[in-house]
Design an enzyme around this catalytic site. Structure first.
Site, PDB file in Angstrom:
ATOM      1  N   CYS A 258     -10.253  -7.159  -3.661  1.00  9.92           N
ATOM      2  CA  CYS A 258     -11.080  -6.126  -4.298  1.00  9.92           C
ATOM      3  C   CYS A 258     -12.566  -6.468  -4.361  1.00  9.92           C
ATOM      4  O   CYS A 258     -13.373  -5.830  -3.687  1.00  9.92           O
ATOM      5  CB  CYS A 258     -10.558  -5.856  -5.702  1.00  9.92           C
TER       6      CYS A 258
HETATM    7  N1  LIG Z   1      -4.281  -6.086  -5.202  1.00 14.75           N
HETATM    8  C1  LIG Z   1      -4.933  -5.671  -6.260  1.00 14.75           C
HETATM    9  O1  LIG Z   1      -5.061  -6.392  -7.232  1.00 14.75           O
HETATM   10  C2  LIG Z   1      -5.528  -4.271  -6.320  1.00 14.75           C
HETATM   11  C3  LIG Z   1      -5.966  -3.790  -7.561  1.00 14.75           C
HETATM   12  C4  LIG Z   1      -6.492  -2.513  -7.634  1.00 14.75           C
HETATM   13  C5  LIG Z   1      -6.609  -1.747  -6.481  1.00 14.75           C
HETATM   14  N2  LIG Z   1      -6.203  -2.227  -5.271  1.00 14.75           N
HETATM   15  C6  LIG Z   1      -6.333  -1.359  -4.114  1.00 14.75           C
HETATM   16  O2  LIG Z   1      -5.052  -0.854  -3.763  1.00 14.75           O
HETATM   17  C7  LIG Z   1      -4.934  -0.725  -2.345  1.00 14.75           C
HETATM   18  C8  LIG Z   1      -3.742  -1.530  -1.843  1.00 14.75           C
HETATM   19  O3  LIG Z   1      -3.979  -2.891  -2.119  1.00 14.75           O
HETATM   20  P1  LIG Z   1      -2.830  -3.984  -2.103  1.00 14.75           P
HETATM   21  O4  LIG Z   1      -3.421  -5.207  -2.687  1.00 14.75           O
HETATM   22  O5  LIG Z   1      -1.585  -3.420  -2.674  1.00 14.75           O
HETATM   23  O6  LIG Z   1      -2.651  -4.180  -0.522  1.00 14.75           O
HETATM   24  P2  LIG Z   1      -1.437  -4.927   0.209  1.00 14.75           P
HETATM   25  O7  LIG Z   1      -1.960  -5.354   1.524  1.00 14.75           O
HETATM   26  O8  LIG Z   1      -0.798  -5.913  -0.698  1.00 14.75           O
HETATM   27  O9  LIG Z   1      -0.356  -3.759   0.431  1.00 14.75           O
HETATM   28  C9  LIG Z   1      -0.583  -2.669   1.236  1.00 14.75           C
HETATM   29  C10 LIG Z   1       0.706  -2.336   1.990  1.00 14.75           C
HETATM   30  O10 LIG Z   1       0.475  -1.170   2.784  1.00 14.75           O
HETATM   31  C11 LIG Z   1       1.184  -1.317   3.997  1.00 14.75           C
HETATM   32  N3  LIG Z   1       0.627  -0.403   4.987  1.00 14.75           N
HETATM   33  C12 LIG Z   1      -0.490  -0.528   5.736  1.00 14.75           C
HETATM   34  N4  LIG Z   1      -0.663   0.580   6.496  1.00 14.75           N
HETATM   35  C13 LIG Z   1       0.365   1.394   6.222  1.00 14.75           C
HETATM   36  C14 LIG Z   1       0.747   2.675   6.700  1.00 14.75           C
HETATM   37  N5  LIG Z   1      -0.007   3.348   7.590  1.00 14.75           N
HETATM   38  N6  LIG Z   1       1.879   3.209   6.234  1.00 14.75           N
HETATM   39  C15 LIG Z   1       2.667   2.561   5.330  1.00 14.75           C
HETATM   40  N7  LIG Z   1       2.351   1.357   4.842  1.00 14.75           N
HETATM   41  C16 LIG Z   1       1.209   0.792   5.274  1.00 14.75           C
HETATM   42  C17 LIG Z   1       1.037  -2.785   4.335  1.00 14.75           C
HETATM   43  O11 LIG Z   1       2.039  -3.217   5.223  1.00 14.75           O
HETATM   44  C18 LIG Z   1       1.147  -3.425   2.952  1.00 14.75           C
HETATM   45  O12 LIG Z   1       2.484  -3.771   2.658  1.00 14.75           O
HETATM   46  C19 LIG Z   1      -6.268  -1.176  -1.779  1.00 14.75           C
HETATM   47  O13 LIG Z   1      -7.109  -0.068  -1.630  1.00 14.75           O
HETATM   48  C20 LIG Z   1      -6.832  -2.062  -2.876  1.00 14.75           C
HETATM   49  O14 LIG Z   1      -8.234  -2.104  -2.857  1.00 14.75           O
HETATM   50  C21 LIG Z   1      -5.650  -3.485  -5.175  1.00 14.75           C
END
Ligand SMILES: NC(=O)c1ccc[n+]([C@@H]2O[C@H](COP(=O)([O-])OP(=O)(O)OC[C@H]3O[C@@H](n4cnc5c(N)ncnc54)[C@H](O)[C@@H]3O)[C@@H](O)[C@H]2O)c1
Length: 416
Positions: A258
């Site tokens: 993030c």
């Molecule tokens: N990790 C955090 O602490 C956090 C906190 C707040 C917001 N976010 C936001 O949330 C979003 C996701 O973050 P995350 O940390 O969960 O990411 P992550 O990489 O852990 O998970 C994302 C998942 O999406 C999947 N993916 C990618 N493309 C895809 C598609 N076309 N169809 C289906 N699945 C697909 C990936 O394989 C992965 O498993 C980001 O925008 C991030 O900025 C993350």
């Protein structure tokens, strides 16, 4: 009870799937990574905040699949895919656009779609809606569309999805109402704003606020280093002010998915409006400087002990980007290890949350063995499970980038 579809089963999507399943909803989880689907089916969690037992208990309600077609049965679909930067530090909406195109093929009238991924203001309306409308359905008329940012803080137990207010903005009032009713199942408080853009920007403000304040205190740490003042003492003293001050601690730089990434979504968008977001750029610059400053600090500490980095055995303690978790994405420890290696240091590491660092060909070493072997122990991430008293006593020389050995001061410890 609603059937909830979740696209992207990572740090955000999987806990969300569990939360809805715990409330009795059927959850259809879609991910392009088939290893994640297999793990979920086997009841094997790959996210530290989600115990495997929980997945097993909920196995009849969480249906994990790589097939988007299953989403046709959902009442609501939440999109939680990554929003990274390109190598040129521009927003990479690739995963989101792919997900939108695939969802459009199975979208049903009256479904609710909510984007949770962090992104710049305008994404939901200008990028997501047109792709979903390729289904032939109109956003805000035939299906509902909203943005609601995720606020999960991995490793945190006092504030969870349930008791952290959830901001949301709908394309129309009806969209917001539908989304509010859905999130009301898993969140105690939903905060409605007037548009998806306001919700998108509110998430960026939260992250930029942290990034700027961390940069401020990091810059101070570089200055106090030259001035010979203890930055931790200064921060602690300022923190006694009961109003108008919020504590941020210096450290080796920002990591995770993030803070090093999200602010640049806004800088990029701002350029379209002839604005340079100087606070964001400056904070990024200062924070990126920190691993270099920390390596210089380690270099000086070794020098004072009559050693050079070249050939020195350095045990890095904690390599994930923050305490208590195993996520190494953008972790400043990785930069520090590369810089130390470039200088000829022989680096090993101990991190109870990170079994291997394959890009460096390193594996987690037992703490005491790593300490006994090292000329220098470098505390980069202060996991609560690590015994920092023991580290300060046992290591020959310690550089503490987190201030955790402060107060238990012994002559062999150098603080950031
Ligand atoms: N990790 C955090 O602490 C956090 C906190 C707040 C917001 N976010 C936001 O949330 C979003 C996701 O973050 P995350 O940390 O969960 O990411 P992550 O990489 O852990 O998970 C994302 C998942 O999406 C999947 N993916 C990618 N493309 C895809 C598609 N076309 N169809 C289906 N699945 C697909 C990936 O394989 C992965 O498993 C980001 O925008 C991030 O900025 C993350």
């Amino acid at each position: 009870m609603a059937t909830v579809g979740i696209i992207g089963l990572g740090y955000v999507g999987l806990p969300l799937a569990v939360a809805f399943a715990q409330e009795g909803c059927d959850v259809i989880g879609v991910d392009v990574d088939s290893r994640k689907i297999t793990s979920i089916k086997q009841g094997d969690s790959y996210i530290e905040d989600v115990p495997s037992e929980r997945l097993r208990e909920l196995s009849d309600r969480i249906h994990a699949t790589t097939r988007y077609a299953r989403l046709a049965k959902a009442d609501a679909v939440l999109i939680c895919v990554p929003t990274p930067l390109t190598p040129n530090r521009e927003p990479d909406l690739g995963p989101l656009l792919d997900a939108a195109r695939a969802l459009a093929e199975v979208l049903q009238s009256d479904q609710l779609v909510v984007l949770e991924s962090t992104t710049y203001p305008g994404t939901t309306r200008e990028r997501l809606a047109p792709l979903l409308e390729e289904s032939g359905l109109a956003a805000g008329r035939d299906f509902h569309l909203a943005f609601s940012p995720e606020r999960v803080d991995p490793g945190r137990t006092d504030y969870t999805l349930r008791n952290t207010p959830k901001v949301l903005g709908g394309l129309t009032e009806a969209c917001a109402e539908r989304a509010e009713a859905l999130y009301g199942l898993v969140c105690e408080r939903v905060v409605r704003v007037s548009s998806p853009e306001a919700a998108e920007l509110s998430k960026l403000l939260e992250n930029i606020f942290r990034s700027v304040n961390i940069a401020l205190v990091n810059e101070l740490a570089m200055l106090t280093d030259r001035m010979g003042i203890d930055v931790w003492e200064v921060v602690e003293a300022a923190s006694t002010k009961p109003y108008g001050f919020m504590r941020f601690d210096p450290g080796p730089g920002m990591g995770g998915h993030c803070l090093p990434v999200d602010p640049f979504y806004l800088s990029w968008r701002a350029r379209e409006f002839d604005m340079a977001t100087e606070f964001i750029e400056l904070a990024g610059k200062v924070n990126q400087q920190m691993p270099y400053h920390c390596v210089a600090k380690a270099q000086r500490a070794l020098n004072d002990a009559g050693l050079s980095v070249k050939g020195a055995r350095i045990a890095v303690l904690g390599v994930s980007y923050k305490a208590g978790v195993g996520d190494v994405r953008e972790s400043p420890a990785l930069k520090i290890i590369s810089l130390l290696r470039e200088l000829g240091g022989e680096v090993s590491y101990h991190d109870p949350h990170v079994p291997t660092l394959s890009e460096f060909g390193l594996v987690n070493r037992p703490l005491e063995e790593a300490l006994d072997d090292a000329d220098l122990a470098l505390i980069v991430t202060a996991h609560p499970s690590l015994d920092h008293d023991l580290i300060a006593r046992r290591a020959r020389l310690v550089v503490d980038l987190r201030g955790v050995t402060r107060g238990r001061h012994v002559g062999n410890v150098v603080l950031l």
